[in-house]
Design a protein around this motif. Structure first.
Motif, mmCIF file in Angstrom:
data_model
loop_
_atom_site.group_PDB
_atom_site.id
_atom_site.type_symbol
_atom_site.label_atom_id
_atom_site.label_comp_id
_atom_site.label_asym_id
_atom_site.label_seq_id
_atom_site.Cartn_x
_atom_site.Cartn_y
_atom_site.Cartn_z
ATOM 1 N N THR A 66 0.862 -1.182 0.000
ATOM 2 C CA THR A 66 0.000 0.000 0.000
ATOM 3 C C THR A 66 0.894 1.227 0.000
ATOM 4 O O THR A 66 1.954 1.237 0.638
ATOM 5 N N ILE A 67 0.490 2.274 -0.728
ATOM 6 C CA ILE A 67 1.255 3.523 -0.767
ATOM 7 C C ILE A 67 0.449 4.623 -0.096
ATOM 8 O O ILE A 67 -0.721 4.850 -0.446
ATOM 9 N N LEU A 68 1.041 5.312 0.849
ATOM 10 C CA LEU A 68 0.408 6.448 1.513
ATOM 11 C C LEU A 68 1.046 7.731 0.964
ATOM 12 O O LEU A 68 2.250 7.931 1.116
ATOM 13 N N GLU A 69 0.255 8.567 0.343
ATOM 14 C CA GLU A 69 0.743 9.789 -0.287
ATOM 15 C C GLU A 69 0.101 11.017 0.357
ATOM 16 O O GLU A 69 -1.123 11.108 0.453
ATOM 17 N N ALA A 70 0.939 11.959 0.780
ATOM 18 C CA ALA A 70 0.449 13.136 1.493
ATOM 19 C C ALA A 70 -0.355 14.073 0.599
ATOM 20 O O ALA A 70 -1.323 14.683 1.060
ATOM 21 N N SER A 71 0.024 14.203 -0.672
ATOM 22 C CA SER A 71 -0.633 15.165 -1.547
ATOM 23 C C SER A 71 -1.828 14.538 -2.260
ATOM 24 O O SER A 71 -2.192 13.390 -2.012
ATOM 25 N N SER A 72 -2.393 15.305 -3.191
ATOM 26 C CA SER A 72 -3.580 14.850 -3.916
ATOM 27 C C SER A 72 -3.243 14.171 -5.231
ATOM 28 O O SER A 72 -4.142 13.844 -6.001
ATOM 29 N N GLN A 73 -1.945 13.952 -5.507
ATOM 30 C CA GLN A 73 -1.559 13.349 -6.776
ATOM 31 C C GLN A 73 -0.234 12.620 -6.633
ATOM 32 O O GLN A 73 0.585 12.964 -5.782
ATOM 33 N N PRO A 74 -0.022 11.588 -7.458
ATOM 34 C CA PRO A 74 1.263 10.893 -7.437
ATOM 35 C C PRO A 74 2.308 11.634 -8.249
ATOM 36 O O PRO A 74 1.997 12.521 -9.039
ATOM 37 N N GLY A 75 3.569 11.261 -8.063
ATOM 38 C CA GLY A 75 4.650 11.840 -8.852
ATOM 39 C C GLY A 75 5.704 12.539 -8.035
ATOM 40 O O GLY A 75 6.835 12.686 -8.487
ATOM 41 N N GLY A 76 5.360 13.010 -6.826
ATOM 42 C CA GLY A 76 6.347 13.707 -6.010
ATOM 43 C C GLY A 76 6.853 14.949 -6.705
ATOM 44 O O GLY A 76 6.082 15.831 -7.097
ATOM 45 N N THR A 248 -2.985 11.590 2.464
ATOM 46 C CA THR A 248 -2.701 10.896 3.714
ATOM 47 C C THR A 248 -1.330 11.325 4.213
ATOM 48 O O THR A 248 -0.300 10.857 3.719
ATOM 49 N N VAL A 249 -1.332 12.222 5.182
ATOM 50 C CA VAL A 249 -0.094 12.800 5.698
ATOM 51 C C VAL A 249 0.382 11.985 6.894
ATOM 52 O O VAL A 249 -0.225 12.032 7.972
ATOM 53 N N VAL A 250 1.427 11.236 6.710
ATOM 54 C CA VAL A 250 1.950 10.404 7.793
ATOM 55 C C VAL A 250 2.659 11.279 8.818
ATOM 56 O O VAL A 250 3.519 12.099 8.462
#
Length: 484
Positions: A66-76, A248-250
């Motif tokens: 599973t990937i938890l990403e803080a922003s609203s889009q992938p790519g960093g 999702t901001v860890v």
């Protein structure tokens, strides 16, 4: 269907011409079991290039991820203008005449045989090579070619130092090690400090040189002709897009028990048996994620030897190209160390400039309004090109806009992006590649670290470095599972 649905929900359409290789297709029901049998699961923190690649390799090996990403889009830090819906970009989208992809992050592929170069080649995407003889260099407020400056002692001093960096063995900053004249300082800074994410008086010469010596990629520099980078990376890793949990901001990672507990900013908890941390170096150094127990001394010592500075990308449109149709980079600005004629070779419009600023200059510009940022840039270009920048800058003639504030512009201040907070990692004085290895080391077969800052193959600060780190971190996990 699930993959297409996930892409649609993200609001990120794929550009034409991206072909899906057979190795990206889903496994059939008759396929054998997982390559690496594992009852546990892996959570990846961060959906940048490193996180997506690591998750994709794990998925292929049959490991639940599973990937938890803080922003609203992938790519960093791979961010393409065409994919953005923020209102701050709309005026540029409407007014700009650029018919090529505009990148807010990385825009040049370093090495056709690099990890990123190979992905673009595998996807059969058309590219254009940046002409190595095309740059202009600014000295005495004049932008000239290398042939023009060839007899200039200061220009040669900078080029000789840059070319000899891989063999530098001292313990100084780049500025101290180069010891060039005051006249050549801005040129040195643009080709070394800014080029690697900072200023020449901040970056450690030995750490930089050691990294350059390790790199095995060729010297080619490429741009994709029509495909935005964010589309490319989403296409390549489309099978793991449904595994991303966005926004999702860890905030906490508790690895004190057999089962690791990850807590986000809303208090929601996720559990995993292994965690890959692939957030930018700035997030770790700022303590935005709390670890329980805390990171060990080896890790914290390594973190202290690298830094990530302010970063900014500005894109300007002009009514005519006054800096040279055949030019690529323009090195040596005091306000903007790197100007780039990003349309050259791939567009019928050669009238856009992409400006990349790191370090102290980015910090200074960040404090200004977007309009004042552009005025400051135009003043420098006017000094070099006899007032042509202000004369030919494109303006949006929409009557609803204030006439004093209608310059067509795009400003992406990565420093103010709360989930990035800067540009790319760079070594401080005293840092070595051994310190990067310490930065990349797993902890207790539970915590694993990826991202460009942890690359130990000489490509830190690049997309390829991030991809390299993903391969390494998965190898570490697989060895741990197999007890090797």
């Amino acid at each position: 269907m699930e993959r297409r649905k996930a892409l649609k929900q993200l609001g990120l359409g794929l550009s034409g011409g991206i072909l899906m290789p057979s190795y990206l297709m889903s496994c059939s029901k008759d396929d054998p079991g997982p390559e690496v049998p594992y009852d546990g699961n892996v959570i990846v923190i961060g959906a940048g290039a490193a996180g997506l690649y690591a998750a994709d390799i794990l998925r292929v090996k049959g490991i639940k991820v599973t990937i938890l990403e803080a922003s609203s889009q992938p790519g960093g830090r791979i961010r393409s203008l065409r994919n953005q819906i923020d209102v701050q970009y709309q005026s540029f989208n409407n007014a700009s005449q650029a018919d090529f992809p505009i990148e807010l992050g990385g825009e040049v592929v370093y090495g056709s045989n690099s990890s990123w170069g190979k992905i673009i080649s595998d996807l059969s995407l058309p590219t254009v090579e940046v002409d190595p003889t095309a740059p202009r260099y600014i000295l005495d407020s004049q932008a000239k070619t290398s042939a023009d400056w060839n007899s200039d002692g200061d220009w040669n001093a900078v080029q000789n130092f840059v070319n000899g960096l891989p063999n530098y063995a001292g313990g100084d900053t780049v500025q101290g090690a180069a010891a060039v004249s005051t006249r050549a300082q801005a040129l040195l800074n643009s080709q070394t400090g800014n080029y690697y994410g900072t200023n020449s008086d901040r970056i450690g010469a030995f750490g930089l040189g050691e990294s350059l010596k390790l790199s095995k990629r060729d010297a080619k520099q490429l741009m994709t002709r029509a495909n935005p980078w964010q589309d490319i990376i989403i296409s390549r890793f489309s099978e793991v897009i449904p595994s991303i949990v966005l926004n999702t901001v860890v905030k906490k990672i508790d690895w004190s028990s057999t089962l690791i507990t990850i807590t986000d900013s809303n208090g929601k908890e996720y559990t995993a048996t292994k965690v890959i941390v692939s957030v930018p170096l700035s997030i770790l150094k700022n303590g935005d994620i709390t670890f329980t127990p805390g990171l060990d001394a080896t890790k914290t010592s390594a973190l202290a030897k690298f830094k990530m500075d302010a970063a900014m990308r500005i894109v300007l449109d002009f009514k005519t190209n006054f800096w040279g149709l055949d030019s690529s980079y323009i090195w040596g600005g005091s306000t903007v160390p790197q100007y780039f004629n990003s349309g050259v070779g791939r567009s019928k419009f050669f009238r856009s400039m992409a400006l990349t600023i790191y370090g102290q200059k980015a910090e200074q510009l960040s404090a200004l309004s977007n309009y004042d940022k552009v005025l400051t840039v135009l003043a420098e270009l006017d000094a070099v090109y006899q007032g042509q920048a202000t004369r030919f800058i494109r303006r949006d003639l929409d009557e609803k806009l204030d006439d004093t504030n209608n310059i067509v512009r795009l400003v992406k201040d990565w420093t103010k992006d709360e989930f990035i907070k800067g540009g790319v990692s760079y070594p401080l004085v005293g840092a070595t590649n051994a310190d990067r290895k310490d930065l990349s080391l797993p902890i207790a077969d539970k915590l694993y670290f990826a991202g460009e800052a942890t690359d130990v193959e000489g490509d830190s600060g690049t997309v390829s470095g991030a991809l390299n780190s993903a391969v390494r971190v998965v190898e570490e996990i697989v060895k741990s599972i197999r007890g090797i």
